[in-house]
Scaffold this motif. Structure first.
Motif, PDB file in Angstrom:
ATOM      1  N   ALA A  62       0.710  -1.093   0.272  1.00 16.61           N
ATOM      2  CA  ALA A  62      -0.023   0.229   0.026  1.00 16.61           C
ATOM      3  C   ALA A  62       0.600   1.281  -0.223  1.00 16.61           C
ATOM      4  O   ALA A  62       2.511   1.139   0.577  1.00 16.61           O
ATOM      5  N   MET A  63       0.292   2.198  -0.887  1.00 16.30           N
ATOM      6  CA  MET A  63       1.397   3.275  -0.419  1.00 16.30           C
ATOM      7  C   MET A  63       0.082   4.383  -0.152  1.00 16.30           C
ATOM      8  O   MET A  63      -1.060   5.181  -0.953  1.00 16.30           O
ATOM      9  N   ALA A  64       1.172   5.335   0.667  1.00 15.24           N
ATOM     10  CA  ALA A  64       0.018   6.774   0.907  1.00 15.24           C
ATOM     11  C   ALA A  64       0.924   8.299   0.439  1.00 15.24           C
ATOM     12  O   ALA A  64       1.656   7.738   0.706  1.00 15.24           O
ATOM     13  N   TYR A  65       0.296   9.357   0.444  1.00 15.92           N
ATOM     14  CA  TYR A  65       0.714  10.368  -0.099  1.00 15.92           C
ATOM     15  C   TYR A  65      -0.064  11.341   1.510  1.00 15.92           C
ATOM     16  O   TYR A  65      -0.756  11.223   1.479  1.00 15.92           O
ATOM     17  N   ALA A  66       1.033  12.058   2.223  1.00 17.80           N
ATOM     18  CA  ALA A  66       0.980  12.421   3.647  1.00 17.80           C
ATOM     19  C   ALA A  66       2.354  13.725   3.641  1.00 17.80           C
ATOM     20  O   ALA A  66       3.146  13.740   3.366  1.00 17.80           O
ATOM     21  N   PRO A  67       1.376  15.159   4.128  1.00 17.55           N
ATOM     22  CA  PRO A  67       2.829  15.434   4.488  1.00 17.55           C
ATOM     23  C   PRO A  67       3.549  14.886   5.101  1.00 17.55           C
ATOM     24  O   PRO A  67       3.395  14.259   6.250  1.00 17.55           O
ATOM     25  N   GLU A 104       4.643  17.296   8.052  1.00 18.89           N
ATOM     26  CA  GLU A 104       4.354  17.260   8.663  1.00 18.89           C
ATOM     27  C   GLU A 104       2.727  18.091   9.197  1.00 18.89           C
ATOM     28  O   GLU A 104       2.633  18.874   7.955  1.00 18.89           O
ATOM     29  N   PRO A 105       1.955  17.908   9.915  1.00 16.49           N
ATOM     30  CA  PRO A 105       0.761  18.725   9.758  1.00 16.49           C
ATOM     31  C   PRO A 105       0.750  19.704   9.370  1.00 16.49           C
ATOM     32  O   PRO A 105       1.803  21.398  10.255  1.00 16.49           O
ATOM     33  N   GLY A 106       0.101  19.926   8.454  1.00 13.27           N
ATOM     34  CA  GLY A 106       0.137  22.115   7.643  1.00 13.27           C
ATOM     35  C   GLY A 106       1.664  21.851   6.809  1.00 13.27           C
ATOM     36  O   GLY A 106       1.314  22.761   6.083  1.00 13.27           O
ATOM     37  N   SER A 107       2.282  21.321   6.058  1.00 10.53           N
ATOM     38  CA  SER A 107       2.690  21.149   5.330  1.00 10.53           C
ATOM     39  C   SER A 107       2.420  20.706   4.605  1.00 10.53           C
ATOM     40  O   SER A 107       1.312  20.564   3.902  1.00 10.53           O
ATOM     41  N   THR A 108       2.638  21.429   3.088  1.00 13.34           N
ATOM     42  CA  THR A 108       1.997  21.967   1.860  1.00 13.34           C
ATOM     43  C   THR A 108       3.318  20.777   1.031  1.00 13.34           C
ATOM     44  O   THR A 108       2.854  20.931  -0.203  1.00 13.34           O
ATOM     45  N   LYS A 109       4.526  20.211   1.469  1.00 11.13           N
ATOM     46  CA  LYS A 109       5.393  19.231   1.246  1.00 11.13           C
ATOM     47  C   LYS A 109       4.666  17.527   2.002  1.00 11.13           C
ATOM     48  O   LYS A 109       4.525  17.428   2.565  1.00 11.13           O
ATOM     49  N   PHE A 110       5.158  16.802   0.509  1.00 12.35           N
ATOM     50  CA  PHE A 110       4.334  16.000   0.792  1.00 12.35           C
ATOM     51  C   PHE A 110       5.234  14.538   1.006  1.00 12.35           C
ATOM     52  O   PHE A 110       6.270  14.845  -0.557  1.00 12.35           O
ATOM     53  N   ASP A 111       5.132  13.517   1.116  1.00 12.31           N
ATOM     54  CA  ASP A 111       6.454  12.279   0.937  1.00 12.31           C
ATOM     55  C   ASP A 111       5.200  11.388   0.596  1.00 12.31           C
ATOM     56  O   ASP A 111       4.057  11.384   0.917  1.00 12.31           O
ATOM     57  N   GLU A 112       5.785  10.237   0.245  1.00 12.70           N
ATOM     58  CA  GLU A 112       5.015   9.045  -0.968  1.00 12.70           C
ATOM     59  C   GLU A 112       5.397   8.071   0.208  1.00 12.70           C
ATOM     60  O   GLU A 112       6.678   7.327   0.785  1.00 12.70           O
ATOM     61  N   TYR A 113       4.716   7.323   1.029  1.00  9.81           N
ATOM     62  CA  TYR A 113       5.122   6.277   2.208  1.00  9.81           C
ATOM     63  C   TYR A 113       4.225   4.987   1.652  1.00  9.81           C
ATOM     64  O   TYR A 113       3.070   4.780   1.227  1.00  9.81           O
ATOM     65  N   THR A 114       5.622   3.835   1.789  1.00 10.02           N
ATOM     66  CA  THR A 114       5.048   2.147   1.093  1.00 10.02           C
ATOM     67  C   THR A 114       5.021   1.689   2.081  1.00 10.02           C
ATOM     68  O   THR A 114       6.113   1.382   2.663  1.00 10.02           O
ATOM     69  N   TRP A 115       3.858   0.595   2.645  1.00 10.42           N
ATOM     70  CA  TRP A 115       4.210  -0.134   3.419  1.00 10.42           C
ATOM     71  C   TRP A 115       4.093  -1.595   2.896  1.00 10.42           C
ATOM     72  O   TRP A 115       3.418  -2.274   1.760  1.00 10.42           O
ATOM     73  N   ARG A 116       4.797  -2.519   2.470  1.00 10.16           N
ATOM     74  CA  ARG A 116       5.656  -3.343   2.098  1.00 10.16           C
ATOM     75  C   ARG A 116       6.402  -4.518   2.924  1.00 10.16           C
ATOM     76  O   ARG A 116       7.179  -3.997   3.731  1.00 10.16           O
ATOM     77  N   GLY A 140       5.678  -5.595   5.841  1.00 16.89           N
ATOM     78  CA  GLY A 140       5.977  -5.397   7.309  1.00 16.89           C
ATOM     79  C   GLY A 140       6.802  -3.855   7.655  1.00 16.89           C
ATOM     80  O   GLY A 140       6.917  -4.012   8.404  1.00 16.89           O
ATOM     81  N   LYS A 141       7.372  -3.419   6.441  1.00 22.00           N
ATOM     82  CA  LYS A 141       8.199  -2.877   6.714  1.00 22.00           C
ATOM     83  C   LYS A 141       7.397  -1.300   6.073  1.00 22.00           C
ATOM     84  O   LYS A 141       7.069  -1.179   4.887  1.00 22.00           O
ATOM     85  N   VAL A 142       7.595   0.049   6.270  1.00 19.22           N
ATOM     86  CA  VAL A 142       7.552   0.913   6.107  1.00 19.22           C
ATOM     87  C   VAL A 142       8.061   1.802   4.903  1.00 19.22           C
ATOM     88  O   VAL A 142      10.064   1.931   6.033  1.00 19.22           O
ATOM     89  N   THR A 143       8.746   2.270   4.155  1.00 16.19           N
ATOM     90  CA  THR A 143       9.756   3.587   3.823  1.00 16.19           C
ATOM     91  C   THR A 143       9.017   4.593   3.184  1.00 16.19           C
ATOM     92  O   THR A 143       7.744   4.852   3.082  1.00 16.19           O
ATOM     93  N   HIS A 144       9.524   5.559   3.118  1.00 18.50           N
ATOM     94  CA  HIS A 144       9.194   7.002   2.083  1.00 18.50           C
ATOM     95  C   HIS A 144      10.514   7.339   1.933  1.00 18.50           C
ATOM     96  O   HIS A 144      11.500   7.589   1.951  1.00 18.50           O
TER      97      HIS A 144
END
Length: 133
Positions: free
Chosen positions: A13-18, A20-32, A34-38
């Motif tokens: 699964a992948m999510a695009y999230a700030p 930090e709260p309030g930021s307009t810059k986003f990272d791509e977080y990947t769950w594969r 059992g590990k999370v990378t971004h």
């Protein structure tokens, strides 16, 4: 947590999230496995668009995904479901998406992508998993 989108594939699964709260810059977080990378998201939304694109991931009813995938698979048996994407109606964040809101009255929605040897399709459903045409 606030996200721009969450995509669920068969093995990850992948999510695009700030950043930090309030930021307009986003990272791509990947769950594969059992590990999370971004890493930095491959494209960044315009800062002015961010407030209308964000949604709370905990408000999505993930229990509807299994039946949604089964419904889509029955409609196009010659194709395989590639991913299920949770997002706000009208967002244009991935290259696959289109601005699609017809029949969607919920604050989040699902898009389902399929592909096969000769075709690919896209289906849209409201947050309850009801397909709309």
């Amino acid at each position: 947590p606030q996200v721009l989108s969450m995509m669920v594939y068969s093995g990850y699964a992948m999510a695009y999230a700030p950043l930090e709260p309030g930021s307009t810059k986003f990272d791509e977080y990947t769950w594969r496995d059992g590990k999370v990378t971004h890493k930095p998201a491959p494209s960044q939304p315009k800062p002015a668009d961010v407030p209308k694109m964000l949604f709370d991931l905990t408000t999505v009813d993930w229990s509807v995904v299994e039946s949604l995938v089964a419904t889509v698979a029955a409609r196009v048996p010659e194709e395989s479901v590639t991913y299920v994407w949770a997002h706000r109606p009208g967002t244009l964040f991935t290259t696959y998406s289109t601005v699609f809101t017809h029949g969607i009255t919920t604050t989040t929605m699902f898009s389902v992508a399929t592909s096969g040897d000769y075709n690919s399709s896209g289906f849209h459903a409201d947050a309850r998993g009801k397909l709309v045409d």
